[in-house]
Design an enzyme around this catalytic site. Structure first.
Site, mmCIF file in Angstrom:
data_model
loop_
_atom_site.group_PDB
_atom_site.id
_atom_site.type_symbol
_atom_site.label_atom_id
_atom_site.label_comp_id
_atom_site.label_asym_id
_atom_site.label_seq_id
_atom_site.Cartn_x
_atom_site.Cartn_y
_atom_site.Cartn_z
ATOM 1 N N TYR A 125 32.309 38.469 35.753
ATOM 2 C CA TYR A 125 31.715 39.651 35.108
ATOM 3 C C TYR A 125 30.213 39.711 35.340
ATOM 4 O O TYR A 125 29.473 38.778 34.985
ATOM 5 C CB TYR A 125 31.997 39.554 33.614
ATOM 6 C CG TYR A 125 31.607 40.737 32.769
ATOM 7 C CD1 TYR A 125 32.571 41.645 32.356
ATOM 8 C CD2 TYR A 125 30.302 40.933 32.350
ATOM 9 C CE1 TYR A 125 32.240 42.724 31.553
ATOM 10 C CE2 TYR A 125 29.960 42.012 31.544
ATOM 11 C CZ TYR A 125 30.933 42.897 31.146
ATOM 12 O OH TYR A 125 30.593 43.957 30.343
ATOM 13 N N TYR B 284 31.892 50.056 35.770
ATOM 14 C CA TYR B 284 31.665 49.253 34.579
ATOM 15 C C TYR B 284 32.658 49.673 33.505
ATOM 16 O O TYR B 284 32.416 50.609 32.755
ATOM 17 C CB TYR B 284 30.232 49.445 34.089
ATOM 18 C CG TYR B 284 29.868 48.591 32.892
ATOM 19 C CD1 TYR B 284 29.807 47.200 32.998
ATOM 20 C CD2 TYR B 284 29.569 49.165 31.668
ATOM 21 C CE1 TYR B 284 29.458 46.427 31.912
ATOM 22 C CE2 TYR B 284 29.215 48.384 30.579
ATOM 23 C CZ TYR B 284 29.161 47.014 30.715
ATOM 24 O OH TYR B 284 28.817 46.243 29.638
#
Ligand SMILES: [Zn+2]
Lengths: 147, 391
Positions: free
Chosen positions: B290, B341
């Site tokens: 991430y 995102y």
């Protein structure tokens, strides 16, 4: 000091409604740094909590410590995310550890040239930035390199 | 040891189209439903059979309403992982898997939906006059955005281990490289090179513009079922080998007082994940890590044992991270920097696609596919998927 480090208009700090950090803000107004200290085990902690994380006692107070610290980390901000800072230009945030208080850390700004080279580990000393015209008045805790 | 290893399989994955922040044509709730329907269709199941929902980061779409809107037969499990950012991406998978393994539910959807145009942005400072509590000790000093909250951790790590800016740059370049093969990616058709990275503006040192995640609208979902049912579904089976969530000692200590400060919050979790999954870093074929900010990826990769802390400058080179041939293909859909995102659920879906072989940047014969979710926040989480051969 005369000029605040950052442009006016950011949210101003007020004590937590539950009173947890009220002694800290009251201390800054009198140019004192008051950090949470445990009467049972003599441990330090910051931010404040209702019990001591070292010994779980609730016999806690706020103890005055000197304004001598060291730069633990820092960052130079270029992109403003608040409209009050749109003409600010770069500014420096420092994370300062207090050796006299178990190396607890406080966040502040490093006074002086915002494009200066910053050294991790450098000694700094506290500067009280008063905002007497604010409603309610408040004081920020800033830092400058020890000469 | 009790374990989730091999107990749960992924039946299907799906997402909406991904949009620039504020550009989604649909309401956030409709995006969530669209992604869930896509995942059900991918799995070849009826939405009526979904009996549980798991999400994270305070998703606004209440499972009771989703269940009603989808016409599900009944609701047996609804779970929200505490904590912000993307720290809950793998945790939501863990919670769903634990529910299935424990008999609480049979068919659980993990989802995340975001429409910031509708609900306001992440990367903005607060718009009020006073601030109380922990943020009173940071915001008046101009420390308020996620980039500002994490930069000092990365500065300290880079200082302690002599890490150069080029190590962060390699992470960003790899993500943009992969996005060029992924038509879903918001940065598809917009490649990035070294010179453009170097010339880009600082957000907060050490993060250039291209070290920071995008902000997008869309939704993503996946359907989890018991491993015994894995053969019922159209795609190559993909099994959960391990999933853990949490953080190290006092990671949540207020006002930047975490004892192990220069950390992605994984020092205790990474060994737990490897123990549950029965693997080590040398077994990982492809990694999704991430990216809120590249510095978090760097510390995550170190804390998961892929690279010694003092060897980052040699390790973090773009070629190593590129599919199909690199030693550690990284963020192979373009990730949060260049695909979308979606608080990292897109990374989880990409990890599943690598096992199935239908990634846009496939790693040949990928058998062990790992995800690291949400570095530097607390709690964080991570998980590993494997092919049938790994069971
Ligand atoms: Zn104590």
């Amino acid at each position: 000091m005369s000029q605040p480090y950052l442009a006016e208009g950011l949210p101003q700090p007020v004590p937590a409604p539950d009173g947890l950090d009220a002694p800290f803000w009251a201390g800054l107004a009198e140019e004192k740094i008051l950090i949470q200290h445990c009467h049972s085990c003599q441990g330090w902690q910051w931010g404040p909590e209702w019990i001591c994380h070292h010994c779980r006692s609730d016999n806690l107070g706020f103890e005055e410590v000197s304004g001598e610290g060291r730069i633990y980390s820092y960052e130079r901000v270029w992109h403003p995310v608040h409209p009050a800072l749109k003409d600010q230009g770069p500014y420096l945030i420092v994370l300062v550890s207090l050796p006299q208080a178990g190396d607890v850390r406080l966040v502040g700004n490093l006074l002086g040239d915002p494009e200066q080279t910053v050294e991790i580990g450098a000694p700094v000393r506290a500067v009280f930035e008063h905002h007497p015209q604010a409603d309610p008045p408040f004081t920020l805790l800033q830092w400058q390199l020890t000469a | 040891m009790k374990t989730l290893r091999g107990s749960v399989a992924v039946a299907g994955v799906g997402e909406t189209a991904y949009y620039k922040r504020g550009d989604a044509p649909d309401a956030e709730a409709k995006l969530a439903l669209t992604a869930i329907l896509a995942a059900c269709e991918d799995a070849g199941i009826s939405p009526r059979d979904v009996d549980g929902f798991a999400s994270f980061s305070n998703d606004r779409n209440d499972p009771s309403r989703l269940s009603a809107a989808l016409g599900c037969r009944e609701l047996r499990f609804s779970s929200m992982q505490w904590g912000g950012g993307g720290g809950g991406g793998s945790a939501a998978v863990a919670n769903a898997a634990a529910a299935i393994a424990g008999g609480l539910a049979e068919c659980v959807v993990v989802f995340r939906a975001l429409a910031q145009g509708q609900f306001g942005r992440f990367g903005q400072g607060p718009r009020r006059n006073t601030i109380a509590g922990e943020f009173a000790h940071t915001i008046p000093y101009g420390l308020m955005s996620p980039a500002q909250m994490f930069a000092m951790k990365v500065v300290r790590f880079m200082h302690d281990h002599g890490v150069h800016q080029e190590a962060l740059r390699a992470i960003s370049l790899a993500a943009y490289h992969h996005a060029q093969n992924n038509p879903r990616a918001v940065m598809y058709g917009r490649p990035l090179d070294e010179a453009t990275y170097d010339a880009s503006r600082w957000i907060v040192e050490p993060f250039h513009l291209y070290d920071c995640c995008l902000e997008n609208d869309g939704a993503a979902a996946m359907v989890l079922v018991s491993a015994e049912r894995a053969a019922e579904f159209p795609h190559k089976p993909c099994y959960l080998l391990g999933a853990v969530a949490g953080s190290h000692h006092r990671a949540g200590a207020p006002v930047h007082n975490t004892p192990e400060y220069a950390s992605s919050s994984f020092p205790t979790l990474a060994p737990r994940l490897y123990e549950m999954a029965g693997i080590g870093p040398q077994d990982v074929d492809v990694l999704q890590s991430y990216e809120n900010f590249t510095g978090g990826v760097l510390m995550s990769i170190v804390e998961h044992g892929f690279c010694a802390p003092d060897a980052c400058n040699e390790f973090f080179v773009k070629e190593r991270f590129l599919a199909p041939g690199g030693d550690l293909p990284l963020n192979t859909s373009g990730g949060n920097l260049a695909e979308c995102y979606m608080h990292g659920l897109g990374l989880v879906i990409e990890a599943v696609r690598q096992i199935r072989g239908d990634s846009s940047n496939p790693v040949p014969d990928a058998a062990v596919s790992m995800i690291i979710s949400g570095p530097m926040v607390t709690p964080v989480s991570c998980c590993v998927f494997g092919s049938e051969a790994t069971l």
